[in-house]
Design a protein around this motif. Structure first.
Motif, mmCIF file in Angstrom:
data_model
loop_
_atom_site.group_PDB
_atom_site.id
_atom_site.type_symbol
_atom_site.label_atom_id
_atom_site.label_comp_id
_atom_site.label_asym_id
_atom_site.label_seq_id
_atom_site.Cartn_x
_atom_site.Cartn_y
_atom_site.Cartn_z
ATOM 1 N N ALA A 115 17.548 81.683 66.328
ATOM 2 C CA ALA A 115 18.858 81.040 66.248
ATOM 3 C C ALA A 115 18.789 79.606 66.770
ATOM 4 O O ALA A 115 19.420 78.685 66.211
ATOM 5 C CB ALA A 115 19.890 81.844 67.032
ATOM 6 N N THR A 116 18.005 79.390 67.830
ATOM 7 C CA THR A 116 17.816 78.030 68.352
ATOM 8 C C THR A 116 17.135 77.147 67.316
ATOM 9 O O THR A 116 17.533 75.997 67.099
ATOM 10 C CB THR A 116 16.975 78.074 69.642
ATOM 11 N N ALA A 117 16.112 77.703 66.655
ATOM 12 C CA ALA A 117 15.405 76.940 65.619
ATOM 13 C C ALA A 117 16.334 76.607 64.456
ATOM 14 O O ALA A 117 16.262 75.509 63.888
ATOM 15 C CB ALA A 117 14.188 77.724 65.130
ATOM 16 N N LEU A 152 15.461 78.357 57.032
ATOM 17 C CA LEU A 152 16.117 77.346 56.210
ATOM 18 C C LEU A 152 17.405 77.891 55.599
ATOM 19 O O LEU A 152 18.434 77.203 55.591
ATOM 20 C CB LEU A 152 15.185 76.860 55.101
ATOM 21 N N GLN A 153 17.359 79.116 55.083
ATOM 22 C CA GLN A 153 18.554 79.688 54.479
ATOM 23 C C GLN A 153 19.707 79.744 55.482
ATOM 24 O O GLN A 153 20.861 79.451 55.145
ATOM 25 C CB GLN A 153 18.245 81.087 53.936
ATOM 26 N N ALA A 154 19.391 80.115 56.720
ATOM 27 C CA ALA A 154 20.429 80.162 57.757
ATOM 28 C C ALA A 154 20.929 78.759 58.092
ATOM 29 O O ALA A 154 22.125 78.556 58.338
ATOM 30 C CB ALA A 154 19.889 80.855 59.000
ATOM 31 N N ALA A 155 20.015 77.784 58.089
ATOM 32 C CA ALA A 155 20.402 76.413 58.450
ATOM 33 C C ALA A 155 21.298 75.787 57.387
ATOM 34 O O ALA A 155 22.302 75.134 57.717
ATOM 35 C CB ALA A 155 19.158 75.560 58.671
ATOM 36 N N VAL A 156 20.964 75.965 56.106
ATOM 37 C CA VAL A 156 21.755 75.299 55.066
ATOM 38 C C VAL A 156 23.163 75.885 54.968
ATOM 39 O O VAL A 156 24.098 75.196 54.531
ATOM 40 C CB VAL A 156 21.055 75.346 53.683
#
Length: 247
Positions: A115-117, A152-156
């Motif tokens: 989650a931090t990443a 990446l999917q979580a970030a976008v």
């Protein structure tokens, strides 16, 4: 990929690279950026477009038993090789961003470290505003590559205007099981002609000396080097990209 043919994928001319706009490449390890999409990165820079590289891991597990190069020295060596490779692709030194996650154990988004990443990655993408992000194929047969895709999917999902996401191939060329390959209706593929920059891509790959035969890390018999059969996939005058089919 094993059991998978790209023959039906359309071949786009080198000039098509410019249509991707400012681009971020996510490299789980130093060398993935050059192997999977070094040609595209060089073409983007030739077109005058900004390119950034996010290095996900510390890269230390390629030769875990080396005493000549303990973990910190391995990390420094591989990052220096990455900087040299990026310079070959004309990507500036300040365009590299390191997450320094553990090599071989990239955490998924549903863990505290993951989650931090995700937050760090989302902040980086929000600051750079790329039109396109390059990430390993979602089921590329390496756990770090798969975890990088999930991060990446979580970030976008946190971005107000998500970038276009293209997936590149590294280990699936040689190690893909049938279930690892794109399933019907899942992704569309295309090839990019990288003939004008193929020599540049080869120089970028060659910068990763520690991962090639004759590695300077020569005191770990169990250490990793890229096999000639593997390297042959990345000496071709085209690269393959996959993009999720929109529901």
């Amino acid at each position: 990929m094993s059991g998978f043919s790209t023959a039906a994928y359309p071949l786009l001319p080198p000039a098509a690279a410019a249509s991707l706009g400012p681009t971020v490449v996510l490299a789980p390890h130093p060398d993935d950026e050059s192997l999977g999409c070094g040609g595209l990165l060089a073409l983007l820079r030739q077109a005058g477009l900004p390119v950034w590289c996010v290095l996900v891991t510390d890269g230390t597990m390629s030769h875990p038993n080396s005493r000549k190069f303990p973990a910190a020295a391995r990390q420094d060596l591989r990052q220096a090789e990455l900087q040299e490779a990026l310079a070959e692709l004309t990507i500036p030194e300040e365009a590299l961003h390191c997450l320094s996650l553990p090599d071989g154990a990239v955490p998924p988004p549903d863990t505290a470290d993951g989650a931090t990443a995700v937050q760090q990655l989302a902040a980086f993408l929000d600051a750079t505003q790329p039109a396109t992000v390059l990430v390993p194929w979602r089921r590329d047969p390496h756990p770090d590559h798969r975890a990088t895709y999930l991060l990446l999917q979580a970030a976008v999902q946190q971005l107000p205007q998500p970038p276009r996401v293209l997936e590149y191939v590294v280990w699936a060329w040689e190690r893909a099981a049938p279930d690892d390959l794109p399933q019907p209706g899942e992704a569309e593929g295309w090839q990019l002609d990288i003939t004008p920059v193929l020599a540049q891509k080869q120089r970028a790959i060659a910068a990763h000396r520690s991962q090639l035969p004759g590695s300077p890390i020569d005191d770990d018999p169990t250490g990793f080097t890229l096999a000639p059969s593997m390297l042959a996939h990345f000496a071709q005058p085209q690269e393959v990209y996959l993009e999720a089919v929109q529901a």
